[in-house]
Enzyme design. Structure first.
Site, PDB file in Angstrom:
ATOM      1  N   ALA A  68       0.850  -1.188   0.000  1.00 57.80           N
ATOM      2  CA  ALA A  68       0.000   0.000   0.000  1.00 57.80           C
ATOM      3  C   ALA A  68       0.889   1.242   0.000  1.00 57.80           C
ATOM      4  CB  ALA A  68      -0.889  -0.018   1.230  1.00 57.80           C
ATOM      5  N   GLY A 116      -0.162  -5.394   0.824  1.00 58.88           N
ATOM      6  CA  GLY A 116      -1.310  -5.493  -0.081  1.00 58.88           C
ATOM      7  C   GLY A 116      -0.928  -6.134  -1.407  1.00 58.88           C
ATOM      8  N   GLU A 119      -1.202  -9.615  -0.704  1.00 56.39           N
ATOM      9  CA  GLU A 119      -2.591 -10.009  -0.393  1.00 56.39           C
ATOM     10  C   GLU A 119      -3.399 -10.235  -1.673  1.00 56.39           C
ATOM     11  OE1 GLU A 119      -2.902  -6.772   2.615  1.00 56.39           O
ATOM     12  OE2 GLU A 119      -3.999  -8.270   3.765  1.00 56.39           O
ATOM     13  N   GLU A 139       3.237  -5.743   7.594  1.00 57.98           N
ATOM     14  CA  GLU A 139       2.424  -4.699   8.258  1.00 57.98           C
ATOM     15  C   GLU A 139       2.638  -4.587   9.763  1.00 57.98           C
ATOM     16  OE1 GLU A 139       1.384  -6.732   5.932  1.00 57.98           O
ATOM     17  OE2 GLU A 139       0.139  -5.675   4.479  1.00 57.98           O
TER      18      GLU A 139
END
Ligand SMILES: NC(=O)c1ccc[n+]([C@@H]2O[C@H](COP(=O)([O-])OP(=O)(O)OC[C@H]3O[C@@H](n4cnc5c(N)ncnc54)[C@H](O)[C@@H]3O)[C@@H](O)[C@H]2O)c1
Length: 718
Positions: A68, A116, A119, A139
C-alpha cells in the site's frame, strides 16, 4: 479492454485476459488510491465481460507490487470508525471479487510482492513466482496488520502456525521458502515466468487442476482443531513477548484475531480483520512506526539529494583512508572493507594496527561462522584493508577520516599535516565526538573540504553517522561525505556544529537529568530499570558505564563549558565524578555504577555492586524510591527540551531528522517514534506544564517561548 495510469486489461489468445500493473508515473507499483480505483474499474469490466477463460496478473515493473502507499496512511487512518470500515469493506470487496470470478486466476510474481501486493496474490487461485522474487506481509512492523484479507487467506493456504509466524515476524521470504509452506505454487526462472504462469492458468481453465476446490479451502474455517490452534497461538505469543515485551500491540492483536477468525468462514473472518485493523490504526505505536518508515525515507532522500543539488557531478570515491586504528578507526576500516572500499588504515603505533586488524578478523570470522560470508569473501574483504605506519601511504586517498585520540591539539596537528600530504580535492572528516568542527578547521588551508563524520560505537552495528557541517564546509563536501556514508551502509544526517553536536548534546541533557536525580537520593538502579521498562535499550547509569565514566566526565565538562547557561553542575561533586574518583571507569575496568564479569561468551555481564551504592549513599544519603512518572519525566523532558532548542537553532533541520537520529544513534524506542513524536503524543501543553515543574532544579527543563506558543496554538511537530 481497459487502460489506466496504473494498470491495463488486455485480451490474450483463447479468451484469456491479462491484468498488467504498470504504474506510468513512477518506478514501482503500489496500491495507492488511484491504483485501487483503477483496479475496481478493471474488475467491474471483467465481471460484465463474457467468454473469459482465465485471468493472468502480471507486473510491468521490476517488482510486482510493493504494498500500500504508506504516505496515504495518515489521511486514511484519520478517517473515523465507520468511514475506515467502509473503505476496508470496499477494498476487501475487490479482493473477494477477484477470488470469486467464475474463471480461474493466476498471478506471475516477478519481484517483491509485499503487504497489499501479496494479499492480492493470495486472492488468486494460484501463484507462480520467479526464483529471485520475495513475498511477505510486513504490516506488523508498521504497528498495523494485513487488512486486505492477509490474515484470512494466508493461514488457509499454508497453515495456522506458518501464517502466524509470517505475519508476526513481518519478514520477507524467498520464493523457495514460500513454496515450501504452500504460500506459492510454482517457482520458475525469471525469463520463463510469464509463459509458465499462463500455462498454469490454461491447465486450470482446462480443468486439469480444480481451482474451485482450492477456493473452497480459502472460504472455509481452518481444518485444524481449536485446541491445536490455541496451543500454537500461546507459543507464538510467548515468543513475541520474550522478544519485544508488551510494547508492540500489533503482533499480539494479530495472534488474538487469527485465533478467533480461524473458526470463521471468509466473510466473517474478513469483518473481524477490518475491526482489528481499525483498532491498530488508531494506536500511538502505529503512528510512531509509520512515522519511522517515512522518516527513514526522508533522511535517505535528503542524503542523496545533496549530490543531486550540485552543479557538477561528484567523482566516484575510489580509495579511503582512516587515521588512527583504535576502537573507532578499526571499526571504520572494517566497515569500508565489507562495503567494498579499499582502505588504508594509518597509525603511529604498530600494536594499534595489529589490534585494529584483529578486531576486523574477529568480525569477519563471525560472519563466516553465521554463514553470511564465505571464507573466500572474508579473505577478499580483509585484503581491502592496508595497515600502515607510513604517512605517504595515504597520499592517493580521496576521502580520509581522522579517528585519533580525542585531544584538540593532537587532532589539529594531525589534520594540518594530513592536508599537506593529500591532493587538494581530497575530503577530510573528523570522527571527533566532542571537539568543535569550526575549531578543528582553524589550522586548515582548505576548511571547505572538511567536516565532522561522527560514527557511533560499535561502528559495524550503529546505523547513524552525524555529518557535521562547519561554517566553512562546502556543499560538495557535505554531498561527498553523505554519499560515502551511504556507500558504507550508514544513515547520514547532516547537523550543524555545536557542543556535543546533535545526539550527544541531547543525550547528555538526559545524563544531567540522571546526575540530578541521584544527587537528590534517587536509586540509579531503579532509574535504569524504569528507563528500560519505558523502552530505552539501557538505563542511563548503565549507558555511562558502557561509554566509560572517564569519557562521560570529559563530555560533561565539554557541555558545561559550551552551554554554561543550562549544563550546570548542581552539587560540588556529582555522582559520575564520585564514581570516577573511586577509580571506577565503567565496563573498561569492570567497575563503574555496576560491576562486570565476563560471561561464557566473553561478554561483560552487569551486576549490582554494593561498593558503588555505598559511594553514592555516603555522599547523597540513603536511596529513596521515586515516582515512576517523575523519573521518566526528569530524564526525557531534559532531552526533549534540548532537542527543541536544537531544532530552533537549526542544529538539525526537521523533527523527522531529529527523531531518526535518536532512533539510529541511541536506540530510542522505535514504538515511541522519537522524542518529537513522543512530545506530540503526550501533548505539547502537557509537556510544557510538566517541564515547568522542574525549571527550579535546572534551566535544562525550561520550555522555549516557541514551544509554549506551539502548545497554546494546539500545534504539533508532525
Ligand atoms: N570510542 C567511542 O565510543 C567513540 C565514539 C564516537 C567517536 N569517538 C571518537 O573517535 C576518535 C577515536 O576514538 P577511539 O575510541 O577509537 O580512540 P582509541 O584511543 O581507541 O584510538 C586512537 C588511536 O589513534 C592513534 N593515534 C594517536 N595519535 C595518532 C597520530 N598522530 N596518527 C595516527 N594515529 C594516531 C592511537 O595510536 C590509537 O590507536 C576520538 O576522537 C573519539 O572521540 C569515539
Amino acid at each position: 479492454m481497459y487502460t489506466g495510469n496504473k494498470l491495463s486489461l488486455n485480451r490474450l489468445e483463447q479468451d484469456f485476459v491479462e491484468l498488467n500493473f504498470n504504474n506510468c508515473n513512477g518506478s514501482i507499483n503500489k496500491f495507492d488510491r488511484e491504483t485501487l480505483g483503477e483496479l475496481s474499474e478493471a474488475l467491474d469490466i471483467l465481471s460484465s465481460a463474457t467468454n473469459i477463460q482465465g485471468l493472468l496478473l502480471t507486473s510491468g515493473k521490476a517488482a510486482f507490487i510493493v504494498g500500500a502507499d504508506i504516505t496515504e496512511f495518515k489521511a486514511m487512518f484519520a478517517a473515523m470508525g465507520q468511514q475506515f470500515l467502509d473503505d476496508a469493506v470496499r477494498i476487501n470487496g475487490l479482493m473477494s471479487k477477484l477470488e470469486d470470478f467464475p474463471f480461474p486466476s493466476v498471478v506471475a510474481i516477478n519481484g517483491f510482492a509485499l503487504g497489499g501486493g501479496f494479499e492480492i496474490c493470495l486472492a488468486c487461485d494460484a501463484r507462480v513466482i520467479s526464483n529471485n522474487a520475495k513475498v511477505g506481509l510486513p504490516e506488523t512492523g508498521l504497528g498495523i496488520l494485513p487488512g486486505w484479507g492477509g490474515t484470512v487467506r494466508l493461514p488457509r493456504l499454508t497453515d495456522f502456525a506458518t501464517a502466524l509466524q509470517w505475519i508476526t515476524s513481518a519478514r520477507q521470504y524467498s520464493a523457495k521458502s514460500a513454496q515450501t509452506v504452500n504460500a506459492v505454487d510454482l517457482v520458475v526462472e525469471p525469463e520463463n515466468l510469464r509463459s509458465e504462469a499462463l500455462q498454469f492458468l490454461q491447465k486450470m481453465a482446462e480443468g486439469q487442476s480444480d481451482f474451485k476446490q482450492r477456493r473452497q479451502q480459502k472460504l472455509s474455517p481452518l481444518p485444524q482443531p481449536a485446541d491445536t490452534i490455541e496451543a500454537v497461538a500461546e507459543a507464538v505469543r510467548d515468543a513475541v513477548i520474550s522478544k519485544v515485551g508488551n510494547h508492540y500491540p500489533a503482533p499480539l492483536t494479530v495472534i488474538e484475531l487469527m485465533t478467533e477468525s480461524s473458526q470463521l468462514p471468509r466473510e466473517q473472518a474478513i469483518e473481524q480483520e477490518s475491526l482489528a485493523f481499525y483498532k491498530l490504526s488508531q494506536t500511538p505505536e502505529s503512528r510512531a512506526l509509520i512515522g519511522l518508515f517515512l522518516g527513514d525515507q526522508h533522511i535517505a532522500k535528503k542524503a542523496k539529494g545533496y549530490a543531486l543539488a550540485l552543479d557538477q557531478k561528484l567523482p566516484e570515491l575510489s580509495k579511503a583512508g582512516v587515521i588512527g586504528a583504535g576502537i573507532m578507526g578499526g571499526g571504520i576500516a572494517y566497515q569500508n572493507a565489507i562495503q567494498g572500499y579499499s582502505v588504508t588504515m594509518k597509525d603511529i603505533d604498530q600494536s594499534a594496527l595489529d589490534l585494529g586488524l584483529r578486531e576486523a578478523d574477529k568480525l569477519l570470522n563471525k560472519s563466516v561462522g553465521r554463514g553470511k560470508l564465505t571464507e573466500q569473501q572474508a579473505l577478499q574483504m580483509r585484503a581491502q584493508i592496508t595497515p600502515t605506519l607510513d604517512d605517504g601511504a595515504i597520499a592517493d586517498c580521496d576521502m580520509v577520516v581522522e579517528a585519533v585520540v580525542e585531544h584538540e591539539g593532537i587532532k589539529k596537528q594531525v589534520l594540518s599535516a594530513l592536508e599537506n600530504q593529500l591532493t587538494p580535492s581530497t575530503y577530510i572528516a573528523s570522527n571527533t565526538s566532542t571537539i568543535s568542527i569550526n575549531r578543528l578547521a582553524e589550522p586548515l588551508q582548505r576548511p571547505e573540504n572538511f567536516c565532522g563524520m561522527h560514527f557511533f560505537n560499535p561502528v559495524h552495528s550503529m546505523k547513524l553517522v552525524e555529518v557535521i557541517r562547519g561554517e566553512n564546509t562546502s556543499d560538495s563536501t557535505i554531498a561527498a561525505v553523505c554519499g560515502y556514508a551511504l556507500g558504507l551502509g550508514k544513515k547520514p544526517i547532516v547537523v550543524n556544529d555545536c557542543p556535543g553536536f546533535l545526539v550527544n548534546r541531547v543525550l547528555f541533557a538526559l545524563c544531567f537529568g540522571l546526575e540530578m536525580l541521584v544527587e537528590q537520593g534517587a536509586d540509579f538502579q531503579q532509574i535504569d530499570s524504569l528507563a528500560e521498562q519505558w523502552g530505552m535499550p539501557m538505563g542511563p547509569a548503565y549507558l555511562m558505564d558502557v561509554v566509560g565514566i572517564d569519557t562521560v566526565n570529559h563530555c560533561h565538562g565539554v557541555m558545561m563549558e559550551g552551554l554554561p547557561e543550562r549544563f550546570v553542575k548542581t552539587a560540588d561533586i556529582w555522582p559520575s565524578e564520585a564514581i570516577f574518583k573511586a577509580g571506577r571507569l565503567g565496563q573498561k575496568n569492570a567497575k563503574g555504577y555496576y560491576k562486570y564479569e565476563l560471561n561464557e561468551k566473553g561478554k561483560p555481564t552487569k551486576m549490582s555492586d554494593p561498593d558503588a551504592v555505598k559511594i553514592l549513599q555516603d555522599l547523597f544519603g540513603p536511596c529513596r524510591e521515586l515516582d515512576q512518572q517523575e523519573v521518566i519525566d526528569r530524564l526525557m523532558l531534559a532531552m526533549a527540551m534540548e532537542m527543541v532548542r536544537c531544532l530552533e537553532e537549526g542544529i538539525v533541520a526537521s523533527p523527522a531528522e531529529a527523531d531518526m537520529a535518536l532512533i539510529y544513534g541511541v536506540g530510542f524506542p522505535p514504538f515511541r517514534g522519537g522524542i518529537c513524536r513522543w512530545m506530540d503524543e503526550e501533548g505539547l501543553q502537557s509537556i510544557c506544564d510538566r517541564a515547568d515543574q522542574y525549571v527550579a532544579l535546572s534551566e535544562l527543563y525550561r520550555p522555549t517561548d516557541k514551544l509554549r506558543e506551539m502548545a497554546a496554538a494546539g500545534k504539533t511537530f508532525y
